[in-house]
Enzyme design. Structure first.
Site, PDB file in Angstrom:
ATOM      1  N   GLY A  89       1.993  33.164  17.118  1.00 35.96           N
ATOM      2  CA  GLY A  89       1.277  34.009  16.170  1.00 35.96           C
ATOM      3  C   GLY A  89       2.153  34.491  15.039  1.00 35.96           C
ATOM      4  O   GLY A  89       1.678  34.990  14.030  1.00 35.96           O
ATOM      5  N   GLY A 123       1.932  38.548  11.850  1.00 32.37           N
ATOM      6  CA  GLY A 123       2.817  37.391  11.759  1.00 32.37           C
ATOM      7  C   GLY A 123       4.257  37.749  11.426  1.00 32.37           C
ATOM      8  O   GLY A 123       5.084  36.870  11.179  1.00 32.37           O
ATOM      9  N   ASP A 249       3.654  32.879  29.365  1.00 31.93           N
ATOM     10  CA  ASP A 249       3.935  32.372  28.007  1.00 31.93           C
ATOM     11  C   ASP A 249       5.348  32.710  27.578  1.00 31.93           C
ATOM     12  O   ASP A 249       5.795  32.254  26.516  1.00 31.93           O
ATOM     13  CB  ASP A 249       2.920  32.931  27.002  1.00 31.93           C
ATOM     14  CG  ASP A 249       2.835  34.454  27.047  1.00 31.93           C
ATOM     15  OD1 ASP A 249       2.562  34.994  28.131  1.00 31.93           O
ATOM     16  OD2 ASP A 249       3.063  35.095  26.014  1.00 31.93           O
ATOM     17  N   ASP A 259      12.223  34.721  24.680  1.00 32.29           N
ATOM     18  CA  ASP A 259      11.361  35.848  24.285  1.00 32.29           C
ATOM     19  C   ASP A 259      11.919  37.190  24.738  1.00 32.29           C
ATOM     20  O   ASP A 259      11.404  37.838  25.653  1.00 32.29           O
ATOM     21  CB  ASP A 259       9.912  35.640  24.768  1.00 32.29           C
ATOM     22  CG  ASP A 259       9.133  34.789  23.768  1.00 32.29           C
ATOM     23  OD1 ASP A 259       9.752  34.274  22.815  1.00 32.29           O
ATOM     24  OD2 ASP A 259       7.920  34.622  23.947  1.00 32.29           O
TER      25      ASP A 259
HETATM   26  P1  AMP Z   1       5.118  38.306  22.799  1.00 34.86           P
HETATM   27  O1  AMP Z   1       4.717  39.634  23.355  1.00 34.86           O
HETATM   28  O2  AMP Z   1       6.118  38.403  21.681  1.00 34.86           O
HETATM   29  O3  AMP Z   1       5.513  37.324  23.831  1.00 34.86           O
HETATM   30  O4  AMP Z   1       3.810  37.729  22.091  1.00 34.86           O
HETATM   31  C1  AMP Z   1       2.584  37.525  22.748  1.00 34.86           C
HETATM   32  C2  AMP Z   1       1.626  36.882  21.801  1.00 34.86           C
HETATM   33  O5  AMP Z   1       1.341  37.731  20.695  1.00 34.86           O
HETATM   34  C3  AMP Z   1       2.108  35.575  21.184  1.00 34.86           C
HETATM   35  O6  AMP Z   1       1.008  34.722  21.042  1.00 34.86           O
HETATM   36  C4  AMP Z   1       2.641  36.012  19.849  1.00 34.86           C
HETATM   37  O7  AMP Z   1       2.648  34.973  18.909  1.00 34.86           O
HETATM   38  C5  AMP Z   1       1.657  37.101  19.464  1.00 34.86           C
HETATM   39  N1  AMP Z   1       2.267  38.085  18.551  1.00 34.86           N
HETATM   40  C6  AMP Z   1       3.225  38.973  18.824  1.00 34.86           C
HETATM   41  N2  AMP Z   1       3.527  39.703  17.733  1.00 34.86           N
HETATM   42  C7  AMP Z   1       2.747  39.250  16.736  1.00 34.86           C
HETATM   43  C8  AMP Z   1       2.602  39.589  15.355  1.00 34.86           C
HETATM   44  N3  AMP Z   1       3.323  40.555  14.781  1.00 34.86           N
HETATM   45  N4  AMP Z   1       1.695  38.888  14.646  1.00 34.86           N
HETATM   46  C9  AMP Z   1       0.960  37.919  15.211  1.00 34.86           C
HETATM   47  N5  AMP Z   1       1.046  37.567  16.489  1.00 34.86           N
HETATM   48  C10 AMP Z   1       1.934  38.208  17.260  1.00 34.86           C
HETATM   49 MG    MG Z   2       6.127  35.504  23.802  1.00 28.73          MG
END
Ligand code: AMP
Ligand code: MG
Length: 491
Positions: A89, A123, A249, A259
């Site tokens: 994302g 994003g 994920d 991550d």
């Molecule tokens: P994470 O918690 O970083 O593992 O992210 C979990 C999901 O949320 C993944 O699909 C990321 O791409 C999405 N995500 C996290 N932060 C953002 C953001 N600021 N904008 C868009 N998508 C995000």
């Molecule tokens: Mg992640």
């Protein structure tokens, strides 16, 4: 010749594996940190990366020749709940390069703007989490633990809205690949068995070529991923690392740590430790990590079921059999790690109880995990140094009782003290990214635009097993008022 020698295998997979999307330009990129040694390993000229031609690439303002920017699709179980579509994302894969050692590696911009998978997010990434991931992933690499790497960090010149406005930043992340357990789940959930198979074939060719030689390549793949995760989690425990969000994920099939969100290192030893503010029930507590890794691997096995055997029933039997291999593999790796930490060369059945005995008194006495083991090395060489270990225990006599057992065990395999200490020092780091240090470095960057503390901490953490007398204070646990209680993803 192109400045970055791309060869993009993932972008050659079917279109439903990813979305093609360019990074969104940012107003005023500034390079904060460049990992020159890593650039060289990737056969990229670090001077070029730091130049007015390279920095726009690191900021997403220029797409270099040969790059094929994509956001990859994946699903995942988040805190146990299935989310059928996640995906990159806010991360954009520029492409892959083959490094000096012949390993194919992803170059990804994290925080490079919205993608079709962004859902409600912007994003973008805030500076704090970018600095944290940079520091901790590089520290893990220096500790000898498989991990994604940080090639560079830039600030964007734009703010991002979180609980408050924060400076935006982009991390250039390098990984053997960004393929996750959740990537397999994405196709499995959609009953896209052909997608699962193409992904599995890609992963075998890229990461587990030996599995291709097996008579059952997909079984061999699952077995190999289980093996690497078992070894990885054992290494985490041996340095006191808490990942914090072990969603499926966030588990790479390569066996690299990936991550870094609300991750943290133990100060005082306690297996129930949780730092992440979003982990209300302690699902991802330090001591739960082996069980969670196995749970995640069961989700991988489920996704692979159609490839494991022709009939579901026999596929399930195969999966269960392979998953049962996790615990013994983890225990073998973890116990070997503990023996190294205690200065034991031979393998005795009672060693596990000896190590467990120490961990128990450490928990009861809030002893600092990293310092206790580091100081044991000196105590192995000279019992007078016991003084410095026992000081770490609320009740120092609890250490004395355990130390008597330990010395008895050491006597069963006598070694010159200096030699024993040397092997222990190579297993017990003096320096880890202490949470209070990481927070202080982030605060200096955000509040005062001062990146000096970040650079210095990064330098110290590059040699975790050396005493580095000039930086001795970085080995200290937090004072009570410095203690970090909670960590945040900051997404
Ligand atoms: P994470 O918690 O970083 O593992 O992210 C979990 C999901 O949320 C993944 O699909 C990321 O791409 C999405 N995500 C996290 N932060 C953002 C953001 N600021 N904008 C868009 N998508 C995000
Ligand atoms: Mg992640």
């Amino acid at each position: 010749m192109s400045a970055i020698p791309f060869d993009n295998s993932y972008a050659r997979l079917p279109g439903r594996f990813f979305a093609r999307v360019d990074p969104t330009p940012v107003p005023a990129p500034q390079l904060i940190s460049l990992n020159r040694a890593l650039a060289e390993a990737l056969q990229i000229d670090p001077d070029w990366l730091a130049s007015p031609d390279g920095v726009p690439v690191l900021a997403g303002n220029a797409v270099p020749p040969g790059a094929e920017p994509i956001a990859t699709a994946y699903a995942g179980h988040q805190f146990g709940h299935l989310v059928p579509q996640l995906g990159d994302g806010r991360a954009i894969l520029l492409g892959e390069v083959v490094d000096r050692g012949g390993t194919r590696r992803d170059i990804q911009l994290k925080g490079a703007g919205p993608t079709p998978f962004s859902r409600r997010g912007d994003g973008r990434a805030a500076l704090g989490p970018v600095l944290r991931e940079y520091l901790v992933s590089e520290a893990m690499a220096a500790l000898g633990i498989p991990t994604t790497r940080a090639l560079a960090a830039v600030t964007t010149g734009a703010n991002v809205a979180r609980e408050r406005l924060l400076p935006g930043a982009i991390l250039t992340r390098v990984a053997a690949s960004h393929i996750r357990v959740g990537t397999f789940q994405f196709f499995a959930i959609r009953r896209d068995t052909d997608g699962v198979k193409q992904l599995a074939d890609h992963v075998i060719a890229r990461h587990y070529p030996a599995a291709a030689e097996s008579r059952q390549p997909y079984q061999a793949l699952l077995a190999a991923v289980i093996e690497r995760q078992a070894a990885l989690v054992a290494q985490w425990l041996c340095v006191g690392f808490i990942h914090g969000v072990m969603n499926t994920d966030n588990m790479a099939v390569t066996g690299e740590t990936i991550d870094y969100g609300p991750c943290a290192f133990l100060d005082a030893y306690d297996p129930a430790t949780v730092f992440s503010a979003i982990d209300e029930h302690g699902r991802y507590a330090y001591g739960n990590q082996p069980a969670i890794a196995q749970w995640n691997l069961a989700r991988l096995a489920e996704a692979l079921l159609p490839l494991l055997a022709p009939e579901t029933e026999s596929a399930i039997a195969v999966a269960q059999d392979l998953l049962a291999g996790f615990v013994p593999r983890f225990e073998t790796a973890y116990h070997a790690g503990l023996r190294r930490k205690l200065g034991l060369f031979m393998d005795r059945e009672s060693d596990v109880a000896l190590a467990g005995g120490l961990l128990e008194v450490m928990t009861a006495n809030r002893a600092d995990f990293t310092l206790t083991f580091r100081r044991l090395g000196a105590a192995a060489a000279d019992p007078a140094a016991d003084r410095d270990v026992r000081d770490l225990f609320i009740d120092p006599t609890a250490y004395d009782a355990w130390a008597a057992r330990w010395r008895e065990r050491l006597a069963a395999e006598p070694r010159p003290g200096a030699e024993r200490r040397e092997t222990m020092d190579a297993a017990n780091p003096a320096f880890i990214p202490r949470n209070h240090r990481v927070e202080a470095v982030i605060a200096a960057a955000i509040e005062r635009d001062d990146f000096g503390p970040f650079a210095e901490l990064n330098t110290v953490l590059a040699k975790p097993y050396d005493d580095q007398a000039a930086f001795a204070a970085y080995a200290d646990p937090p004072a009570e008022y410095e203690r970090v209680q909670r960590t945040f993803c900051g997404t």
